[in-house]
Scaffold this motif. Structure first.
Motif, PDB file in Angstrom:
ATOM      1  N   ASN A  54     -30.382 -49.864 -12.087  1.00  0.00           N
ATOM      2  CA  ASN A  54     -31.159 -48.627 -12.194  1.00  0.00           C
ATOM      3  C   ASN A  54     -32.594 -48.268 -12.241  1.00  0.00           C
ATOM      4  OD1 ASN A  54     -28.424 -46.735 -12.037  1.00  0.00           O
ATOM      5  ND2 ASN A  54     -27.803 -47.983 -13.822  1.00  0.00           N
ATOM      6  N   HIS A  99     -37.180 -45.706 -14.564  1.00  0.00           N
ATOM      7  CA  HIS A  99     -35.909 -46.099 -15.236  1.00  0.00           C
ATOM      8  C   HIS A  99     -35.061 -44.788 -15.098  1.00  0.00           C
ATOM      9  CE1 HIS A  99     -37.088 -50.069 -17.234  1.00  0.00           C
ATOM     10  NE2 HIS A  99     -38.148 -49.484 -16.848  1.00  0.00           N
ATOM     11  N   LYS A 136     -31.984 -43.979 -15.602  1.00  0.00           N
ATOM     12  CA  LYS A 136     -31.169 -43.584 -16.953  1.00  0.00           C
ATOM     13  C   LYS A 136     -32.040 -43.404 -18.203  1.00  0.00           C
ATOM     14  CE  LYS A 136     -27.077 -44.529 -14.869  1.00  0.00           C
ATOM     15  NZ  LYS A 136     -25.996 -43.324 -14.532  1.00  0.00           N
ATOM     16  N   ASN A 137     -33.118 -43.894 -18.051  1.00  0.00           N
ATOM     17  CA  ASN A 137     -33.962 -43.413 -19.025  1.00  0.00           C
ATOM     18  C   ASN A 137     -35.374 -43.249 -18.858  1.00  0.00           C
ATOM     19  OD1 ASN A 137     -35.125 -43.284 -21.697  1.00  0.00           O
ATOM     20  ND2 ASN A 137     -34.278 -45.233 -22.817  1.00  0.00           N
ATOM     21  N   PRO A 138     -35.812 -42.246 -18.136  1.00  0.00           N
ATOM     22  CA  PRO A 138     -37.303 -42.111 -17.947  1.00  0.00           C
ATOM     23  C   PRO A 138     -38.257 -42.155 -18.866  1.00  0.00           C
ATOM     24  CG  PRO A 138     -35.615 -40.293 -17.071  1.00  0.00           C
ATOM     25  CD  PRO A 138     -34.911 -40.935 -18.089  1.00  0.00           C
ATOM     26  N   LYS A 139     -37.915 -42.219 -20.298  1.00  0.00           N
ATOM     27  CA  LYS A 139     -38.968 -42.556 -21.066  1.00  0.00           C
ATOM     28  C   LYS A 139     -39.631 -44.042 -21.122  1.00  0.00           C
ATOM     29  CE  LYS A 139     -37.510 -39.100 -24.297  1.00  0.00           C
ATOM     30  NZ  LYS A 139     -37.228 -38.603 -25.727  1.00  0.00           N
ATOM     31  N   LYS A 140     -38.684 -44.766 -20.557  1.00  0.00           N
ATOM     32  CA  LYS A 140     -39.062 -46.280 -20.337  1.00  0.00           C
ATOM     33  C   LYS A 140     -40.086 -46.587 -19.108  1.00  0.00           C
ATOM     34  CE  LYS A 140     -35.876 -49.361 -21.459  1.00  0.00           C
ATOM     35  NZ  LYS A 140     -34.752 -50.189 -21.520  1.00  0.00           N
ATOM     36  N   SER A 141     -40.228 -45.440 -18.109  1.00  0.00           N
ATOM     37  CA  SER A 141     -40.646 -45.727 -16.888  1.00  0.00           C
ATOM     38  C   SER A 141     -42.191 -46.111 -17.018  1.00  0.00           C
ATOM     39  CB  SER A 141     -40.760 -44.387 -15.792  1.00  0.00           C
ATOM     40  OG  SER A 141     -39.373 -43.913 -15.806  1.00  0.00           O
ATOM     41  N   LYS A 164     -46.726 -38.367 -17.584  1.00  0.00           N
ATOM     42  CA  LYS A 164     -45.392 -37.946 -17.487  1.00  0.00           C
ATOM     43  C   LYS A 164     -44.978 -37.114 -16.207  1.00  0.00           C
ATOM     44  CE  LYS A 164     -42.024 -35.137 -20.539  1.00  0.00           C
ATOM     45  NZ  LYS A 164     -42.063 -34.259 -21.718  1.00  0.00           N
ATOM     46  N   THR A 179     -39.713 -39.070  -9.611  1.00  0.00           N
ATOM     47  CA  THR A 179     -38.198 -38.904  -9.782  1.00  0.00           C
ATOM     48  C   THR A 179     -37.811 -37.811  -8.741  1.00  0.00           C
ATOM     49  OG1 THR A 179     -37.901 -39.014 -12.315  1.00  0.00           O
ATOM     50  CG2 THR A 179     -36.196 -37.841 -11.276  1.00  0.00           C
TER      51      THR A 179
END
Length: 426
Positions: free
Chosen positions: A78, A92, A94-99, A111, A118
C-alpha cells in the motif's frame, strides 16, 4: 470600440449557444438498473474475464498518466511513488501521515503535496485498474439493458476523491470490458464514453490498458509504458534456479530417465528430439516438426506412421518430463509467478497460462532451507486436482551438473520413480 464589443458579444452568445446545443444533444441521464444477485453475478463474471486473482497477487504496477504523472505502486505494501514536475511523494495509502515528500530531491514537509499526490493517484489509477474495483467498499452494482445486452452499472457512494460517480461498463460476449459511460462530478455532460480496448498482457498475468479515447471531442488518455510484475516472487524463483543449478541444465545436451519403469526417454535437449519408448513401441518424437516424427514397433520402422501414436508420445513426454524438470521451467513463456504463504513461510506459486497439454494448471512449490523444492501442491482443473501434494526427493547432481529428482510420492502413497536419471553433454 462599441462595434468591437458588440461583435465579441455576438461571438460569445454563439459560443454559449453551441455549447448548449452540444450539451442537450449529448447529455444522457443516469440509467436505472436492477440491483441484487444478478448484478453481482455479472460482476463476478467480469472479474473472472479480467484475471482478477492475478491482480490481487500482483506486487508492483508502473505507468505514466498522460506523460505528466508517473507511478510505481507497491500494491501489497500500500505504498506508491508519485512523481510529477520536480516533485516526488512516497505516498502511504493506508497512513498518509507517514508519506514522504521530495521537491528537487530535497526532503520537505508539505501536507498539500501529499493531498495532491493522493488526488492524482485516485484519478490516474482508476484509469488503469477500474475494472478490478467493482466490489470496492461503497460500490453499488446494478444491471442495465444497454442496446439489448446486459451492462454493469457501478456507483461509488464513498471512497476515492469523487464519491457519487457512476460508470456503466459495456462488456463483450466473454464479459470482458470494452468501454464505459461516465456520470461524474468533473465532467458536466452525462454519458460520456471512454474506450477500454487497448490492452497489454503484463508479466504478472493481468491485462492493463495502454490508452483510452473519450467521446468528448475525441480526447485521448495515454497510460505510458504500463507494467505489472512480482519482484519478490521473481527473486524467490531465481534462488530456486540457482539451488538446482539451472545454468548447467540450460547447457545440458542429453537427458535420460524412465517413468515408473513403464516409459523410457532419451531426450536430445539441444535439438529437442526425444526417443519415447513404451511396450513394443518407440517413437522418435520431433515436437518442433511433428511430421518428421517416426514410429518403430519391435524396432521395425513403420512406413505409414500412425498419427495417434505420435500424439500419444507427445502427451506422454509432456507429462513425464514435467515430473523430471518442472522446477527448471519457472521462467517459461506464459508462466505467472507469485508468493504464497505456507505455514508462515514463502512458497512459490506458478501458473502455466500457455503451452504443454493442459494450460491453466498451477503448482505451489514448498522449498527446503536451501531453496531446493521438496514438494508441491497441484491444482489441475482438467483432472479435478485441488491441493494434491507430491514430494520432490532424492535429488541427484547429474554428470552435466544439473540437479534432477529420482522419486516422488503423490498423496502420501503413490510412488513415481524417475528410474535411472542421467544428464550429460556427450
Amino acid at each position: 470600440m462599441k462595434k468591437l464589443f458588440k461583435f465579441l458579444g455576438v461571438i460569445l452568445l454563439l459560443l454559449i449557444g453551441a455549447l448548449a446545443i452540444y450539451y442537450f444533444t449529448n447529455n444522457e441521464s443516469l440509467p436505472q438498473g436492477k440491483k441484487g444477485k444478478e448484478a453481482d453475478e455479472l460482476a463476478q463474471k467480469m472479474l473472472i474475464a479480467i484475471d482478477h486473482e492475478n491482480f490481487k497477487n500482483t506486487e508492483i504496477l508502473e505507468w505514466t498518466f498522460t506523460g505528466n504523472h508517473s507511478y510505481k505502486w507497491h500494491k501489497q505494501e500500500n505504498i506508491v511513488e508519485v512523481s510529477w514536475d520536480k516533485n516526488k511523494v512516497i505516498l502511504h495509502l493506508k497512513n498518509p501521515k507517514k508519506s514522504i515528500v521530495f521537491v528537487e530531491n530535497q526532503k520537505i514537509y508539505n501536507k498539500k503535496l501529499v493531498q495532491k499526490a493522493t488526488d492524482f493517484f485516485n484519478n490516474d489509477s482508476f484509469w488503469l485498474i477500474a475494472p478490478h474495483k467493482i466490489f470496492d467498499k461503497g460500490s453499488v452494482r446494478s444491471i442495465v439493458n444497454h442496446n439489448g445486452k446486459d451492462a454493469l452499472l457501478l456507483t461509488y457512494t464513498s471512497g476515492g476523491s469523487t464519491p457519487g460517480d457512476s460508470y456503466l461498463w459495456i462488456l463483450n460476449k466473454n464479459y470482458f470490458p470494452t468501454s464505459y459511460k461516465m456520470w461524474t462530478s468533473i465532467i458536466p455532460i452525462g454519458g460520456v464514453s471512454a474506450t477500454w480496448n487497448d490492452w497489454k498482457k503484463t508479466e504478472s498475468g493481468i491485462k492493463l490498458p495502454t490508452k483510452h479515447t473519450l467521446s468528448l471531442f475525441g480526447m485521448k488518455i495515454n497510460m505510458g509504458d504500463v507494467k505489472a510484475y512480482n519482484d519478490e516472487a521473481n527473486i524467490l524463483a531465481t534462488k530456486v534456479l540457482k539451488a538446482i543449478n539451472h545454468q548447467a541444465y540450460q547447457k545440458t545436451k542429453f537427458i535420460e530417465w524412465g517413468f515408473r519403469q513403464k516409459r523410457f526417454f532419451k531426450w536430445d535437449k539441444k535439438q529437442h528430439i526425444v526417443d519415447v519408448s513404451w511396450d513394443s513401441i518407440r517413437v522418435n518424437l520431433q515436437p518442433n516438426n511433428m511430421e518428421k516424427s517416426t514410429i518403430f514397433i519391435h524396432e521395425n520402422l513403420q512406413k505409414n506412421p500412425d498419427k495417434t501414436i505420435v500424439e500419444k508420445a507427445e502427451a506422454i513426454f509432456n507429462n513425464d518430463s514435467f515430473w523430471l524438470v518442472a522446477p527448471h521451467k519457472l521462467y517459461d513463456d506464459g508462466v505467472i509467478r507469485t508468493i504464497q504463504k505456507i505455514e508462515n513461510k514463502d512458497a512459490l506459486h506458478v501458473k502455466y497460462t500457455t503451452g504443454a497439454s493442459t494450460p491453466g494448471d498451477s503448482y505451489t512449490w514448498i522449498l527446503d532451507e536451501n531453496y531446493v523444492p521438496k514438494s508441491f501442491k497441484m491444482y489441475v482443473p482438467s483432472m479435478n486436482m485441488v491441493d494434491l501434494e507430491a514430494t520432490w526427493e532424492d535429488w541427484i547432481t547429474t554428470e552435466s551438473g544439473a540437479l534432477l529428482p529420482k522419486n516422488h510420492i503423490v498423496a502420501g502413497k503413490t510412488i513415481l520413480s524417475m528410474g535411472d536419471v542421467k544428464g550429460y553433454n556427450q
